[in-house]
Design an enzyme around this catalytic site. Sequence first.
Site, PDB file in Angstrom:
ATOM      1  N   GLU A  52     -24.885  85.313  19.246  1.00 40.44           N
ATOM      2  CA  GLU A  52     -26.296  85.298  19.600  1.00 40.44           C
ATOM      3  C   GLU A  52     -27.171  84.979  18.390  1.00 40.44           C
ATOM      4  OE1 GLU A  52     -24.021  87.859  22.416  1.00 40.44           O
ATOM      5  OE2 GLU A  52     -24.172  87.717  20.230  1.00 40.44           O
ATOM      6  N   LEU A  54     -17.611  76.717  23.225  1.00 37.03           N
ATOM      7  CA  LEU A  54     -16.960  75.436  22.976  1.00 37.03           C
ATOM      8  C   LEU A  54     -17.924  74.386  22.451  1.00 37.03           C
ATOM      9  CD1 LEU A  54     -16.424  73.444  26.280  1.00 37.03           C
ATOM     10  CD2 LEU A  54     -17.848  75.478  26.192  1.00 37.03           C
ATOM     11  N   ILE A  55     -19.226  74.676  22.451  1.00 39.14           N
ATOM     12  CA  ILE A  55     -20.240  73.681  22.112  1.00 39.14           C
ATOM     13  C   ILE A  55     -20.156  73.282  20.648  1.00 39.14           C
ATOM     14  CG2 ILE A  55     -22.729  73.286  21.954  1.00 39.14           C
ATOM     15  CD1 ILE A  55     -22.970  75.208  24.409  1.00 39.14           C
ATOM     16  N   GLU A  56     -19.933  74.259  19.769  1.00 41.19           N
ATOM     17  CA  GLU A  56     -19.851  73.973  18.339  1.00 41.19           C
ATOM     18  C   GLU A  56     -18.682  73.048  18.032  1.00 41.19           C
ATOM     19  OE1 GLU A  56     -20.843  76.722  14.587  1.00 41.19           O
ATOM     20  OE2 GLU A  56     -18.939  77.231  15.523  1.00 41.19           O
ATOM     21  N   PRO A 103      -8.868  84.418  14.516  1.00 42.44           N
ATOM     22  CA  PRO A 103      -9.247  85.524  15.402  1.00 42.44           C
ATOM     23  C   PRO A 103     -10.760  85.741  15.415  1.00 42.44           C
ATOM     24  CG  PRO A 103      -7.436  86.155  13.951  1.00 42.44           C
ATOM     25  CD  PRO A 103      -7.993  84.868  13.425  1.00 42.44           C
ATOM     26  N   ARG A 104     -11.259  86.208  16.534  1.00 41.88           N
ATOM     27  CA  ARG A 104     -12.703  86.411  16.662  1.00 41.88           C
ATOM     28  C   ARG A 104     -13.189  87.584  15.823  1.00 41.88           C
ATOM     29  NH1 ARG A 104     -17.332  85.539  19.251  1.00 41.88           N
ATOM     30  NH2 ARG A 104     -18.583  87.247  20.039  1.00 41.88           N
ATOM     31  N   GLY A 149     -17.706  82.644   8.750  1.00 37.99           N
ATOM     32  CA  GLY A 149     -18.731  81.615   8.642  1.00 37.99           C
ATOM     33  C   GLY A 149     -18.225  80.213   8.389  1.00 37.99           C
ATOM     34  N   GLU A 150     -16.928  79.969   8.592  1.00 40.13           N
ATOM     35  CA  GLU A 150     -16.373  78.652   8.291  1.00 40.13           C
ATOM     36  C   GLU A 150     -15.895  77.894   9.527  1.00 40.13           C
ATOM     37  OE1 GLU A 150     -14.837  78.586   3.741  1.00 40.13           O
ATOM     38  OE2 GLU A 150     -13.346  79.297   5.198  1.00 40.13           O
TER      39      GLU A 150
END
Length: 451
Positions: A73, A357-359, A286-287, A331-332
Amino acid sequence: MSSSAEYGARPRVWFAVYQLLWHLLLPLAFIRLAWRARHSFAYLHHIPERLGFGYDKPIKQESIWIHAVSVGETRAAQPLIDAYLARGETILLTHMTLNGRRTGKQLFANQIASGQIRQVYLPYDLCWSVEHFLNIFKPKLGLFMETEAWPTVVFRCAEIGPPLFLVNARLSERSARRVNRFGKAGRSLFQAFAGILAQTEFDAQRYRSLGVKNISIVGNLKFDVPLDPLLIQQGKQWQQELHASKRLMVCAASTRDGEEEILLKAWKDLMLSNSFVIAPLLCLVPRHPERFADVADLMYSAGLKFRRRTEWSGIPTECAGLDVVLGDSMGEMPMYYSAADLVVMGGSLLPFGGQNLIEACAAGCPVLLGEHTYNFQQASLDAIQAGAAKRIGGDLLLSEPTALMEALKVLLLNTAELGTMSQAAKTYSIEHQGATKRILAALDQQNFSLN
């Protein structure tokens, strides 16, 4: 500004029970923070803010208040925050998670240092903590990102201000059913927003089913999020070095608990299939950072040769002999996407609803999706239709994830198709931009003044 009665009155009995539960569970919330502090002591920082107190800097009132609960977000809010800063507004940026706060600090370090942005935690949803928070900051407009709807905050803003909007809003069928189980009490929560700016017609229809009147369809802010050009350059450099050795790379992005076992089993089967002259490389990201060590243990148990991303000072230039790279950095993601030839989107292999998936598409990387994409329903359907993504057939809950292995093999052996999908991904991401302008226009048309 309209009264709360127009949007939906606070359900008194239900709300009283809700407050009682919050007070009973409050000690558990702090115990949970202490438990998480095992991984990072930063979980114990700014504890008073969680109760609406302890702000150690001068308070700037009448700001635009943007609440971004966590990492996704916060990144999605970036173009909207940039647009308001360009108008000369100051921003109150709130989060609920440590990683969300870290992401905000990383994205807006200069603006935070200059005082254009004030970053704090949103207090727990108790009447007295929310009341104190609102009285201290007195924001002139509140924008909650995507799915956040805390009853105390929402109802209190409807009663006394500021006008509170749910922006970049999405609502899955599952979530809509869950809200309806609470009957009038659940529906009144979303009716109490001053307005809802939905991503898609699917989302708008579900909010309408809850009795919400003031709805606009504005698209998805994630299409407007800029990718860090330095990370893109690093990723392309990594990809060039891999391609020079005739090696492809798959990025398994933002994976969730249980999905890594499926992926590693499929990857090992792919290696054993002897389908490639030069085996491809898997980069598994991993998230949740607190799971990096557990995922490393899974790789070790699977007998796969791997290294952690954090073991390199620069980009991972030497991958010879490795089966997997563990993406244990923060952040990578743009670098990983730019280096990869194909992305397997985490959160979609098991019923977590999918991840963004947009990025990946913006970086020109084709996407392989599982069945579970209800959090990104329209984006997934559009990407598949555009030729930027494919969906894996078959049941990935089985112990033998053959469908995933076969889908990977087919695409990795067809580099021409990957190239076509890559171009389609870039086109798809560009064609769906513009949500920031539509959100600003929709908010500017509301019957309140920001001056």
